[in-house]
Design an enzyme around this catalytic site. Sequence first.
Site, PDB file in Angstrom:
ATOM      1  N   ARG A  20       0.793  -1.109  -0.134  1.00  0.00           N
ATOM      2  CA  ARG A  20       0.026   0.089  -0.039  1.00  0.00           C
ATOM      3  C   ARG A  20       0.886   1.138  -0.225  1.00  0.00           C
ATOM      4  O   ARG A  20       0.406   2.319   0.078  1.00  0.00           O
ATOM      5  CB  ARG A  20      -1.096   0.099   1.189  1.00  0.00           C
ATOM      6  CG  ARG A  20      -1.915  -1.293   1.255  1.00  0.00           C
ATOM      7  CD  ARG A  20      -2.946  -1.277   2.259  1.00  0.00           C
ATOM      8  NE  ARG A  20      -3.808   0.053   2.144  1.00  0.00           N
ATOM      9  CZ  ARG A  20      -4.690   0.086   1.318  1.00  0.00           C
ATOM     10  NH1 ARG A  20      -5.164  -0.901   0.570  1.00  0.00           N
ATOM     11  NH2 ARG A  20      -5.662   1.064   1.240  1.00  0.00           N
ATOM     12  N   HIS A 167      18.427 -10.801 -21.485  1.00  0.00           N
ATOM     13  CA  HIS A 167      17.940 -11.690 -20.573  1.00  0.00           C
ATOM     14  C   HIS A 167      16.337 -12.013 -21.059  1.00  0.00           C
ATOM     15  O   HIS A 167      15.738 -11.258 -21.803  1.00  0.00           O
ATOM     16  CB  HIS A 167      17.911 -11.190 -19.191  1.00  0.00           C
ATOM     17  CG  HIS A 167      16.873  -9.963 -18.871  1.00  0.00           C
ATOM     18  ND1 HIS A 167      17.340  -8.642 -19.413  1.00  0.00           N
ATOM     19  CD2 HIS A 167      15.684  -9.734 -18.501  1.00  0.00           C
ATOM     20  CE1 HIS A 167      16.225  -7.898 -19.230  1.00  0.00           C
ATOM     21  NE2 HIS A 167      15.400  -8.470 -18.747  1.00  0.00           N
ATOM     22  N   CYS A 197      -4.719 -31.272 -36.453  1.00  0.00           N
ATOM     23  CA  CYS A 197      -4.267 -30.005 -35.644  1.00  0.00           C
ATOM     24  C   CYS A 197      -4.423 -28.830 -36.213  1.00  0.00           C
ATOM     25  O   CYS A 197      -3.825 -28.867 -37.547  1.00  0.00           O
ATOM     26  CB  CYS A 197      -2.904 -30.610 -34.715  1.00  0.00           C
ATOM     27  SG  CYS A 197      -2.015 -29.010 -34.403  1.00  0.00           S
TER      28      CYS A 197
END
Lengths: 332, 332
Positions: A20, A167, A197
């Site tokens: 908060r 990264h 599919c």
Amino acid sequence: MPELRKDPIMGRWVIVSTERNSRPSDYKFPADLGSDDTANCPFCPGNEHLTPPEILAYHPPGRKPNTRDWWVRVIPNKYPALRIESEPNRKGEGMYDRMGGFGAHEVIIESPAHNVQWGDMSEKSLRDVIWAFRDRTIELKKDTRIRYVLIFKNHGRAAGATLSHPHSQLIGLPMVPIRVQQEMIGAKNYYAYKERCVFCDIVSEELASGKRLIGSNEHFVSLAPYASRFPFETWIIPAQHSCHFETINEKEADSLASILKLSLKKISSHLGNPPFNMTIHSTPIGELGTPHYHWHIEIMPKLTHVAGFESGSGFYINPMPPETAAELLNRH
Amino acid sequence: MPELRKDPIMGRWVIVSTERNSRPSDYKFPADLGSDDTANCPFCPGNEHLTPPEILAYHPPGRKPNTRDWWVRVIPNKYPALRIESEPNRKGEGMYDRMGGFGAHEVIIESPAHNVQWGDMSEKSLRDVIWAFRDRTIELKKDTRIRYVLIFKNHGRAAGATLSHPHSQLIGLPMVPIRVQQEMIGAKNYYAYKERCVFCDIVSEELASGKRLIGSNEHFVSLAPYASRFPFETWIIPAQHSCHFETINEKEADSLASILKLSLKKISSHLGNPPFNMTIHSTPIGELGTPHYHWHIEIMPKLTHVAGFESGSGFYINPMPPETAAELLNRH
């Protein structure tokens, strides 16, 4: 502590911080990425002490943990969206549903080099990154509370990256993300009608027409999808039916590294190293292989601002036909 | 000409431009909005000749069309994503499905004033904007090829606006946007179990707890949703069950103008006039009123970059608890 909350209309789970002490000023656009400051980059070799202790590293024999000399290094996210120490206790809250902020949030440091891009990395380095995705997924599968491992990469500030050292990230979740759920439902409906599919059909259609093809090799196809949402959106799909990303073998990982490098090289050489996002979609953990769902990678260059009506409606306007995108990317 | 293409996995329709003269350089971020250049602003009074002829205008009696002296003016979008002259012919293309680029794309110029924001406009002006949304929706309903009227506003460059003069947009579509479809399915499931409308339940829950309330009046509630995806996300929901936005009456339009102004004033005074997106979700045209679906407005301030894993997975991380957002917005 973060918690997971479920939207009662869509059934979509959201990670909501419950700290908060946040202020409106915390929600401005982040500052530019510090670009060349390798001395202070927590992902650069020699700075291992700036990160939490590593979970996995590929390195020469005899290296001590958390020292330099590694090719790929996986660490817990220092500011995790979810925490593995929490418990996914499901609870009601009035009419709503919540869960504790349980999950894994890891960072895959892809290279010791501070400024290298996917399109420039060697195939061997990219293969190591893919292998780290695989190794971590297999490891996280052992925790039966985890239902999905979401692997993603944000490249560039406009795509949400806050550090420039290459990264990717991984979030182990106690539920399946709604987009993957919805794709599985769609793919199941297609299978119910066609008994094929839908991804396998896309692979054959695109190999046959060639119009939207960005590349292909023995194990993978890279293409601009027919109903692309964004200019230069690129999908990489296994050429043969395959449900779970983490079942990839060494030969397939080599092929994937090769097609990833090719696709990103084309994107960055024609578009000038644009920001992009990458996610892997795969069959959830604990679900057996299905004939209808096929893992794949989605790459979305961030070239246009997505106007809000698009996130508000799920309805996209793409100013660039995928056929033209593929043609431009394939120019020399 | 644009066309509509369906993603075979998700069933999501995308508007895809098929003009082949685009170049990669067309897809860079747009330049900053020209801010104070009212002489060249096509939406400023006196410049009516710079836009296509108007479709609707609210004005004093005796005014000639396409001249100054109007409060709200609706024009066709000069660069429409879809065209009303096309036909929504559905066709196969290999395994895929497409439709002609049929649809309406209109711009609602909300005020003669070049620099006014929703939070500063008079309630009367905002009511006129709402009434123009209603009038155009009722008019477009007469074209039986149109299945949905998508009303939205992009405010600020980061939210996708390219002109700063206050305006909203409307797209009349030959299909229902996937997010509205998915909401309707979710709301139907909720109704099947509870025999109550999920939006009506949200209204009572939020009025009772007050924790996430931003405002309320006789006809509307403004709140920070329990599973907010974005910091300061705000929904405005009719307090009584109501399926179709365009059934709004004059008294309700007054109330809506009042709560919209209140909500936007709170957002802009605490967050400094941030970019935001607004969309109206409503029961599709041609569907009768349903006990389970309830029209509403979603407002999404653009304070953080949405990282790509969010658009790629449908999974959001929100660093701001909605309770804190409501508390901050309600401070004086």
